[in-house]
Design an enzyme around this catalytic site. Structure first.
Site, mmCIF file in Angstrom:
data_model
loop_
_atom_site.group_PDB
_atom_site.id
_atom_site.type_symbol
_atom_site.label_atom_id
_atom_site.label_comp_id
_atom_site.label_asym_id
_atom_site.label_seq_id
_atom_site.Cartn_x
_atom_site.Cartn_y
_atom_site.Cartn_z
ATOM 1 N N SER A 133 -11.307 39.482 -8.664
ATOM 2 C CA SER A 133 -11.167 38.197 -8.001
ATOM 3 C C SER A 133 -11.695 37.111 -8.930
ATOM 4 C CB SER A 133 -11.977 38.238 -6.700
ATOM 5 O OG SER A 133 -11.925 37.002 -6.049
ATOM 6 N N LYS A 159 -6.597 38.387 -8.802
ATOM 7 C CA LYS A 159 -6.554 37.563 -7.588
ATOM 8 C C LYS A 159 -7.171 36.219 -7.901
ATOM 9 C CE LYS A 159 -9.448 37.744 -3.634
ATOM 10 N NZ LYS A 159 -9.973 38.570 -2.522
ATOM 11 N N LYS A 161 -8.649 32.695 -6.513
ATOM 12 C CA LYS A 161 -9.098 31.925 -5.358
ATOM 13 C C LYS A 161 -8.393 30.572 -5.410
ATOM 14 C CE LYS A 161 -12.361 34.618 -3.550
ATOM 15 N NZ LYS A 161 -12.329 35.111 -2.153
ATOM 16 N N ASP A 187 -6.044 33.997 -2.813
ATOM 17 C CA ASP A 187 -6.909 34.058 -1.628
ATOM 18 C C ASP A 187 -7.399 32.653 -1.314
ATOM 19 O OD1 ASP A 187 -8.692 34.612 0.384
ATOM 20 O OD2 ASP A 187 -10.043 35.842 -0.835
ATOM 21 N N GLU A 212 -3.685 35.674 0.743
ATOM 22 C CA GLU A 212 -4.742 36.172 1.623
ATOM 23 C C GLU A 212 -5.365 35.024 2.410
ATOM 24 O OE1 GLU A 212 -7.567 38.370 -0.690
ATOM 25 O OE2 GLU A 212 -9.047 38.466 0.918
ATOM 26 N N ASP A 237 -7.921 38.681 5.946
ATOM 27 C CA ASP A 237 -9.264 39.129 5.592
ATOM 28 C C ASP A 237 -10.198 38.699 6.732
ATOM 29 O OD1 ASP A 237 -11.884 39.266 4.591
ATOM 30 O OD2 ASP A 237 -11.454 38.325 2.670
ATOM 31 N N LYS A 261 -12.757 45.203 4.602
ATOM 32 C CA LYS A 261 -14.125 45.127 4.094
ATOM 33 C C LYS A 261 -15.014 45.778 5.152
ATOM 34 C CE LYS A 261 -13.677 40.736 1.567
ATOM 35 N NZ LYS A 261 -13.887 39.274 1.694
ATOM 36 N N GLY A 289 -14.052 42.884 -1.543
ATOM 37 C CA GLY A 289 -15.391 42.962 -2.116
ATOM 38 C C GLY A 289 -16.226 41.780 -1.675
HETATM 39 MG MG LIG Z 1 -10.699 37.173 0.985
#
Ligand SMILES: [Mg+2]
Length: 366
Positions: A133, A159, A161, A187, A212, A237, A261, A289
């Site tokens: 991430s 991934k 953000k 995400d 996400e 998520d 998660k 994570g």
């Molecule tokens: Mg997330």
């Protein structure tokens, strides 16, 4: 299994680099670690709550409070992980605190009988492919450098953000620099509203694995509406705190992929239930994570080895976040991490390293 005492330890872990998401910047991690002691041995559980209630309503001080005041006193005399889960159920929310306690008990239980987390949960492979991430950066060149380093380290999936003002341009730049073969996803950590649907549809041009949590945690209906306007699959998520939430999201068409998660959903038993439900519905899952130490990472890697985890997780190597972990570090090999095979989570904190980062510790005798 009789629990004779529980240690609540707070540790301060400096991050190698600041990690920015749509809800804030982290420069270090204040982590609660539980150690459950029984006549047969001990077990470890890491609480993934953050310092402030921004990712979710939970925060570390709150987790300590609810554990001491409600969850630990409710422990049954003969505690196994399922009994602990049942005993904590009357108390609403606080999934991360519950997960830490249940995980520590499950670890003690499995260590006592010599069974690994992976074997107990149903893992069917010896290693898992790892994604990473990548936080929000100050500039696109800085982002490209960071992604380049992770690609060079062998991560099989990136991934990014995103947040309003940092979405289409960084995604386009990464796609152009690293090519169409790079497995890429984004995400938003709930940073958009349904009014942004037309803008978010701009991401469809970049062949992403998924987007996400674009909308707020409780926006299941809005996520379903957004899903009808995007070709990029929606993964949830923050919205998914239980198997019931996952069932609702799938039924509504709010998610076609789920990020699991264990901390967010109250533990590995619920995580496994969500996995099983998603497999039954043909919905792919992957393991998220929360900047875990080696303790939380070990258990997550075992979970990520279950058959329904068909997408690479955020189960990165220890050095993604920490120069020095509190366990032997997890080191990436060919983009993969080995699933621990020892009893329980299969790894122990190294006493000296643990002591070095400890800020406080409290022993609760039962
Ligand atoms: Mg997330």
């Amino acid at each position: 299994m009789k629990i004779t005492g529980i240690e609540l330890r707070r540790i301060a872990m400096p991050l190698r680099a600041p990690f920015r998401t749509s809800f804030g910047v982290a420069t270090s991690r204040d982590i609660l670690v539980l150690r459950v002691v029984t006549p047969e041995g001990e077990g470890w559980g890491e609480c993934v709550a953050m310092s402030e209630p921004r990712y979710s309503s939970e925060y570390v001080d709150g987790a300590v409070e609810v554990l001491k005041r409600f969850l630990i006193p409710a422990l049954p005399d003969n505690a196994d992980a399922h009994a602990v889960k049942r005993a904590m159920k009357p108390f609403k929310g606080h999934n991360m605190a519950k997960a830490a306690l249940e995980t520590a008990v499950l670890d003690a239980q499995l260590r006592a009988r010599g069974e690994s987390f992976g074997a107990y949960l149903g893992a069917d492979r010896e290693s898992v492919p790892c994604g990473v991430s990548v936080g929000i950066m100050d500039s696109i060149p800085e982002l490209l450098d960071s992604v380049g380093e992770f690609v060079d380290e062998g991560y099989v999936r990136i991934k990014l953000k995103i947040e309003p003002g940092w979405d289409l341009a960084p995604v386009r730049a990464v796609r152009e620099r690293f090519g169409d073969d790079l497995l890429l996803q984004v995400d938003a950590n709930a940073a958009y509203t349904l009014a942004d649907a037309r803008h978010l549809a701009g991401l469809d041009a970049f062949d992403l694995l998924l987007i996400e949590q674009p909308l707020a945690d409780d926006d299941l209906v809005q996520h379903a509406a957004l899903a009808r306007r995007l070709t990029t699959p929606i993964c949830l998520d923050e919205s998914i705190e239980s198997a019931e939430d996952a069932a609702a999201a799938i039924t509504l068409g709010a998610a076609s992929i789920v990020n699991i998660k264990p901390g967010r959903v109250g533990g590995y038993l619920e995580a496994k239930a969500i996995h099983d439900l998603c497999v039954a519905h043909g919905v792919p899952v992957w393991c998220g994570g929360m900047l875990e130490t080696g303790l939380g990472r070990a258990a997550n890697i075992a979970l990520a080895a279950l058959p329904g985890f068909t997408l690479p997780g955020d189960t990165s190597a220890s050095r993604r976040y920490y120069d020095t972990d509190i366990t032997e570090p997890f080191v990436l090999a060919d983009g993969r991490l080995d699933v621990p095979t020892g009893p329980g989570i299969g790894i122990d904190p190294l006493p000296e390293l643990l002591r070095d980062v400890t800020t406080s510790s409290e022993w609760i005798k039962l």
